[in-house]
Design an enzyme around this catalytic site. Structure first.
Site, mmCIF file in Angstrom:
data_model
loop_
_atom_site.group_PDB
_atom_site.id
_atom_site.type_symbol
_atom_site.label_atom_id
_atom_site.label_comp_id
_atom_site.label_asym_id
_atom_site.label_seq_id
_atom_site.Cartn_x
_atom_site.Cartn_y
_atom_site.Cartn_z
ATOM 1 N N PHE A 2 20.994 63.537 25.077
ATOM 2 C CA PHE A 2 19.566 63.686 25.320
ATOM 3 C C PHE A 2 19.192 65.163 25.377
ATOM 4 C CE2 PHE A 2 20.943 59.875 27.625
ATOM 5 C CZ PHE A 2 20.006 58.924 27.288
ATOM 6 N N ASP A 3 18.062 65.498 24.788
ATOM 7 C CA ASP A 3 17.411 66.760 25.093
ATOM 8 C C ASP A 3 16.824 66.654 26.509
ATOM 9 O OD1 ASP A 3 16.236 69.306 24.771
ATOM 10 O OD2 ASP A 3 14.394 68.413 24.006
ATOM 11 N N GLY A 4 16.451 67.800 27.065
ATOM 12 C CA GLY A 4 15.927 67.800 28.431
ATOM 13 C C GLY A 4 14.418 67.710 28.491
ATOM 14 N N PHE A 27 18.677 61.989 21.145
ATOM 15 C CA PHE A 27 17.227 61.945 21.287
ATOM 16 C C PHE A 27 16.685 63.340 21.562
ATOM 17 C CE2 PHE A 27 18.816 57.806 22.776
ATOM 18 C CZ PHE A 27 18.081 56.940 21.978
ATOM 19 N N ASP A 87 12.757 65.816 21.256
ATOM 20 C CA ASP A 87 11.324 65.805 20.953
ATOM 21 C C ASP A 87 10.947 66.780 19.853
ATOM 22 O OD1 ASP A 87 9.708 68.323 22.771
ATOM 23 O OD2 ASP A 87 11.864 68.002 22.875
#
Length: 304
Positions: A162-164, A274, A276
């Site tokens: 995951f991105d943060g 994932f 954004d």
């Protein structure tokens, strides 16, 4: 008592995210719906090849045992019912017989069915469906169908990266970075290191994965998670403090300070990543299965 999915991790997934229907989709995009349906009808007995999210789904379903079904995967698709029949047959052919539920809307919006499903994740190749699902409060990502397939090196681990900011966390800090630059961002995060960030759209999925791991510790499968972020020291501390405040740990954390994420993801070998930022997702797709989370200030700026 009525059947319920309340005690399960629920993944809703489109046909193109689970299987490789790109050839068929090109027929559909040419505007010939009838030709598309006829092609799917002709191929009913030909299993579709695994798609980008297949490895993730297959491994999550491995947490199910005869005594307890902990994961539910539901097909949620704009496909017509005939094409849906081929998807179910493809599931059976590829050893996913527990995929038994599906909603096929024949071109209409499918995301409205996420609410009665109580979905913890929605994966689709349709950007608008993903955007609408996120607006409804469901973790959702647009699967990049051009992504490479997941590695076979970790058959007993579901690996998710995951991105943060704007994914696990809110975009609060990202907004400062976009408006005032890196120095202001670092200063703000240092000053607020002890103040947890609000949760982002994928916090519910991380929490659900955490519960699944605790509940299924004896199954023989495990979940390995990674935070892969452009943050670096001193801004790393707020991210860690936030996870601690949620009482959720990740197995690996990569604070890359702007370095390209692709090489690091290649080494981690996730079943899915994932992010954004479209640039990060596109670069990651060269190495791992990847999905775009259409959330946060960076995507608002991109649509203006």
């Amino acid at each position: 008592m009525p059947i319920t999915l309340d005690d399960k991790l629920v993944v809703a997934i489109s046909s193109r995210a689970l299987f490789d229907f790109e050839e068929e989709n090109r027929v559909f995009e040419r505007g010939n719906d009838r030709a598309y349906v006829e092609l799917q009808r002709q191929r009913l007995d030909i299993p579709a090849a695994p798609g980008v999210a297949f490895s993730l789904v297959r491994k999550l379903l491995a947490f199910n045992v005869p005594e307890q079904q902990r994961v539910e995967v539901v097909l949620l698709s704009r496909n017509d019912p005939v094409s849906g029949m081929r998807v179910f047959r493809s599931c059976a052919a590829h050893g996913l017989p527990s995929v038994q539920r599906g909603v096929f809307t024949q071109g209409r919006d499918p995301f409205r069915y996420l609410r009665p499903l109580g979905a913890h994740l929605f994966l689709s190749a349709n950007q608008n469906d993903v955007r609408q699902a996120l607006m409804l409060g469901f973790p959702a990502a647009r699967v990049l169908t051009e992504s490479v397939q997941a590695s076979y090196n970790h058959p007993d681990e579901v690996r998710i990266a995951f991105d943060g900011d704007a994914v696990l966390f809110s975009d609060e800090a990202e907004r400062i970075y976009q408006a005032e630059g890196l120095a202001a961002f670092q200063q703000h995060e240092s000053a607020n290191a002890a103040q947890p960030l609000p949760g982002g759209p994928f916090k519910p999925l991380l929490a659900a994965l955490h519960r699944l791991q605790q509940d299924a510790s004896q199954v023989g499968m495990r979940i390995r998670t990674a935070l892969v972020t452009a943050r670096s020291a001193p801004a790393h501390e707020r991210a860690i403090q936030t996870l601690m405040s949620w009482n959720i740990a990740v197995d690996e954390a990569m604070f890359l300070g702007g370095l390209d994420k692709g090489g690091f993801l290649r080494e981690f070998e996730p079943d899915f990543f994932f992010d954004d930022q479209t640039g990060h997702v596109t670069a990651a797709a060269l190495h791992v299965p990847a999905g775009h989370v259409d959330s946060g200030i960076a995507n608002l700026e991109a649509t203006r």
